[in-house]
Structures are given as C-alpha cells and as structure tokens.
Design a protein around this motif. Structure first.
Motif, short mmCIF file in Angstrom:
data_model
loop_
_atom_site.label_atom_id
_atom_site.label_comp_id
_atom_site.label_asym_id
_atom_site.label_seq_id
_atom_site.Cartn_x
_atom_site.Cartn_y
_atom_site.Cartn_z
N LEU A 58 -2.93 7.29 6.00
CA LEU A 58 -3.99 6.43 5.51
C LEU A 58 -5.17 6.41 6.45
CD1 LEU A 58 -3.40 2.68 6.13
CD2 LEU A 58 -1.88 4.37 7.08
N ASP B 253 -3.94 12.04 0.87
CA ASP B 253 -3.04 12.88 0.07
C ASP B 253 -1.97 12.02 -0.60
OD1 ASP B 253 -1.74 14.95 -1.16
OD2 ASP B 253 -1.46 16.13 0.66
N ARG B 254 -2.40 11.34 -1.66
CA ARG B 254 -1.53 10.39 -2.35
C ARG B 254 -0.19 10.98 -2.77
NH1 ARG B 254 -4.95 7.26 -6.67
NH2 ARG B 254 -3.13 7.54 -7.96
N GLU B 255 -0.19 12.21 -3.30
CA GLU B 255 1.05 12.79 -3.80
C GLU B 255 2.05 13.06 -2.67
OE1 GLU B 255 -2.02 14.12 -5.23
OE2 GLU B 255 -1.59 12.56 -6.71
N SER C 102 1.73 11.80 0.49
CA SER C 102 1.73 10.67 1.41
C SER C 102 1.56 11.09 2.88
CB SER C 102 3.02 9.85 1.24
OG SER C 102 2.88 8.62 1.88
N THR D 269 -8.23 14.43 4.72
CA THR D 269 -6.94 15.03 4.43
C THR D 269 -6.96 16.53 4.70
OG1 THR D 269 -6.39 13.36 2.76
CG2 THR D 269 -5.24 15.47 2.61
N PRO E 209 -5.63 6.00 0.85
CA PRO E 209 -4.53 6.94 1.06
C PRO E 209 -5.05 8.34 1.38
CG PRO E 209 -4.81 6.52 -1.29
CD PRO E 209 -5.78 5.63 -0.55
N PHE F 58 0.83 -1.20 0.00
CA PHE F 58 0.00 0.00 0.00
C PHE F 58 0.87 1.26 0.00
CE2 PHE F 58 -1.80 3.52 2.36
CZ PHE F 58 -2.95 3.77 1.63
N PHE F 59 1.88 1.30 0.86
CA PHE F 59 2.71 2.50 0.95
C PHE F 59 3.58 2.69 -0.30
CE2 PHE F 59 1.64 2.10 5.45
CZ PHE F 59 1.22 3.39 5.68
N ARG F 60 3.89 1.61 -0.98
CA ARG F 60 4.65 1.72 -2.22
C ARG F 60 3.78 2.27 -3.35
NH1 ARG F 60 4.59 -2.18 -4.86
NH2 ARG F 60 5.02 -3.93 -3.55
N THR F 61 2.55 1.76 -3.48
CA THR F 61 1.68 2.16 -4.59
C THR F 61 0.78 3.35 -4.26
OG1 THR F 61 -0.13 0.69 -3.93
CG2 THR F 61 1.56 -0.21 -5.41
N ARG F 62 0.41 3.49 -2.99
CA ARG F 62 -0.52 4.53 -2.51
C ARG F 62 -1.86 4.47 -3.25
NH1 ARG F 62 3.62 9.21 -2.90
NH2 ARG F 62 5.21 8.44 -1.53
#
Length: 155
Positions: free
Chosen positions: A119, A112-114, A116, A147, A110, A76-80
C-alpha cells in the motif's frame, strides 16, 4: 489548471521512478516528488513481506501479515479498496510514528490489488485534504506507477 498541475506532477514522478537505479532510490524519489510536487505531508510505502525480504531501505516498510500495522488496517487489507478521508489518531500513529504533526486525513491506496503487493498512504495535516467522495484518477495512476517501479526493482 489543477489537472494540468497534477498531470505534470505525475509525469515528473514517472520520470523519477523510471530513472531510479535502485529500490532505495525509487522510494526516496517517490517520497520527494509527492512532498514537493503534490504537497503531501507524510508518505508511507509498505510492501508485503512475501515480496520484500529486506528491512533496511529507508522509507519502505515490510508488512508482516501478523504485525500491528496489518491488523490496524485489517479492513483495507481484506477489501483492498482505495480509501480517502479522515485519519484517526490511532491509525495515524501506526503509519507515521515519527511525524511532527499527526496527519488528519489520508488516501490509502492499494499497490497491485490482485496480487496485494502492499500500500501507499498519502497523508495531510489538513483534515479536508482527502475526502471520501473525491476523484481518484490521479491516486490510481500514481499507484500504478509506484507498483510498476517497485516490481521492477524487487525482481
């Protein structure tokens, strides 16, 4: 009717987050709304350690990049990317160690995906509640609200 109910719930959540005077109040209100208005059994809110220095806010977890939680959710943290579906017991216990019943399905969203921020995890004891092919609009809208509220209270 389902969409109308969800829209009303999102509106209630937005009002709750906007009116919260503190970060702790925002997290408390978020968890309460998700449980009462959406029937979510368990709620997890995690914020990256780079954005959250405090560790004393109930219901808010500081995510250490080398900690077991981040390692347990490494994909999850790699792909977001938003994930919905079954929740295995190992991940469930990692996210919800004090849950009375082990959640069986979850939406891992996620924040704020950009950038990070962190979650949001919504979990259910119903194995069918969250499905891989379900619609994601309301989850994404909820993530945007959360967020914005967290960023406003973190600064």
């Amino acid at each position: 009717q389902d969409n109308e109910r969800r829209a009303t719930g999102v509106h209630t959540l937005a009002r709750t987050l906007i009116r919260a005077p503190t970060l702790a109040a925002a997290v408390l209100g978020l968890r309460k709304c998700l449980r009462e208005d959406f029937g979510i059994d368990e709620v997890f809110v995690g914020v990256a350690a780079t954005h959250l220095k405090r560790q004393d806010i109930e219901g808010l977890t500081r995510l250490d990049p080398n900690g077991p939680l981040v390692k347990g959710l490494d994909n999850f943290f790699r792909t977001r990317l938003l994930e919905c579906g079954p929740l295995d017991e190992t991940r469930a216990r990692l996210l919800f160690p004090h849950a009375a019943a082990v959640p069986r399905s979850a939406a891992i969203v996620p924040l704020d995906r950009e950038k990070s921020l962190g979650l949001l995890v919504l979990a259910s004891s119903d194995a069918e509640r969250f499905q891989p092919k379900q619609g994601r609009l309301f989850l994404e809208m909820t993530a945007e609200l959360v967020t914005a509220a967290l960023r406003a209270k973190l600064d």
